[in-house]
Design an enzyme around this catalytic site. Structure first.
Site, PDB file in Angstrom:
ATOM      1  N   CYS A  35      41.435 -35.228 -14.778  1.00 15.61           N
ATOM      2  CA  CYS A  35      40.183 -35.300 -15.549  1.00 15.61           C
ATOM      3  C   CYS A  35      40.315 -34.573 -16.877  1.00 15.61           C
ATOM      4  CB  CYS A  35      39.023 -34.703 -14.756  1.00 15.61           C
ATOM      5  SG  CYS A  35      38.529 -35.724 -13.391  1.00 15.61           S
ATOM      6  N   ASP A  37      40.778 -31.308 -17.504  1.00 15.57           N
ATOM      7  CA  ASP A  37      40.485 -29.875 -17.518  1.00 15.57           C
ATOM      8  C   ASP A  37      40.781 -29.302 -16.140  1.00 15.57           C
ATOM      9  OD1 ASP A  37      39.257 -29.559 -20.103  1.00 15.57           O
ATOM     10  OD2 ASP A  37      37.530 -30.628 -19.312  1.00 15.57           O
ATOM     11  N   CYS A  61      40.929 -27.934 -23.469  1.00 21.77           N
ATOM     12  CA  CYS A  61      40.809 -27.888 -24.924  1.00 21.77           C
ATOM     13  C   CYS A  61      40.533 -26.449 -25.397  1.00 21.77           C
ATOM     14  CB  CYS A  61      39.662 -28.791 -25.357  1.00 21.77           C
ATOM     15  SG  CYS A  61      38.112 -28.293 -24.631  1.00 21.77           S
ATOM     16  N   CYS A 105      32.757 -27.115 -20.527  1.00 26.55           N
ATOM     17  CA  CYS A 105      33.766 -26.057 -20.360  1.00 26.55           C
ATOM     18  C   CYS A 105      33.112 -24.787 -19.806  1.00 26.55           C
ATOM     19  CB  CYS A 105      34.443 -25.748 -21.692  1.00 26.55           C
ATOM     20  SG  CYS A 105      35.354 -27.140 -22.353  1.00 26.55           S
TER      21      CYS A 105
END
Ligand code: FES
Length: 293
Positions: A35, A37, A61, A105
């Site tokens: 996915c 992450d 990221c 995140c």
């Protein structure tokens, strides 16, 4: 380009507490490389039951790296009960905010912390499992998780929910279900659920497509690879085929051959176009190396 606060940039360029704690009291792992992450968070308690040390490893990221880094700083000195109350909003606020599209995140950080606490409270016996029925099968997001992000962040649109936990950001088949959850929880507060904005630019010319691919590689993929000593290079774009070469530590290992290709493909499909596929250019790949343990 995403607009990042100075604090996000600081924690991205100088991440704190990267690594592992060998005899950690609690370990939480969430997300998946497929996915795009993944985060592993661990902590060690002192004799007073306060978090004395916290470390993390992540693939993601700039925002994923910054949120993980800042979270380890935030929880040091907290008791387990205090840490259990940390929300994703607390993490984002601590960073001075995150772009809406990157709020997932902060949610990943909170989930990893909860998983580590659960792991500690069950004496290391229980691995974190998301509770509730899966609503978004594309990203494996449950009803409980969607309810949680809606409540914690006062969300009112499906697009918000996608930004915060990715649900709805794939095939879109779960959007009706997400709307119902928002309606049920937000009731009167809900003015109107805006129709979801298209995630990507419309039809792309070749030049725009190549620029967007390069931008996605630069912003979404390269930072995480570089953090681990690797790199990626865009070699060519032929129609929907994107040819890349992996450099550095992962250039010759199975990870690069399978997982990394999938991760890059998922990112390019998320940010550029659904029909892109990625091929690795073996000829220009780096020389064989000893894989770092
Ligand atoms: S099921 Fe949620 S986006 Fe596909």
């Amino acid at each position: 380009m995403w607009e990042y606060t100075d604090k996000v940039k600081d924690h991205f360029f100088n991440p704190r507490n990267v690594g592992e704690i060998e005899d950690a009291d609690g370990v939480g792992e969430v997300g998946s490389l497929a996915c795009g992450d993944a985060l592993k968070l661990m902590f060690k308690l002192d004799e007073n039951g306060k978090i004395a040390d916290a470390k993390f490893k992540t693939f993601g990221c700039a925002s994923a790296i910054a949120t993980s880094s800042v979270l380890t700083e935030m929880i040091k000195g907290m008791t387990i009960d205090e840490a259990a109350k940390v929300t994703n909003k607390d993490i984002a606020d601590y960073l001075g905010g995150l772009p809406e599209q990157k709020m997932h995140c902060s949610v990943m950080g909170r989930e990893a912390l909860e998983a580590a606490i659960e792991n500690y409270r069950t004496g290391g016996k229980k691995k974190h499992e998301l509770e509730g029925d899966v609503v978004c099968t594309c990203f494996g997001v449950t009803e409980n998780e969607i309810e949680r992000v809606v409540r914690d962040n006062d969300l009112t649109t499906v697009e918000d929910v996608t930004n915060y936990c990715k649900a709805g950001g794939g095939c879109g088949g779960c959007k009706g279900e997400i709307e119902k959850i928002i309606e049920r929880l937000q009731g009167d507060k809900l003015k109107a659920i805006a129709p979801p904005a298209p995630r990507k630019a419309g039809k792309l010319t070749n030049i725009r497509k190549i620029r967007l691919i390069q931008q996605t590689i630069n912003e979404q993929i390269r930072p995480a690879l570089r953090a681990d000593g690797g790199d990626i290079e865009l070699i060519d774009v032929e129609g929907n085929k994107v040819i890349v070469a992996f450099r550095g530590m992962c250039a010759q290992c199975k990870m690069a051959e399978f997982t990394m290709r999938d991760v890059v493909e998922a990112k390019l499909r998320e940010f550029v176009a659904d029909d892109l596929f990625v091929e690795e250019d073996k000829e220009s790949a780096a020389q064989p190396h000893n894989h770092r343990k």
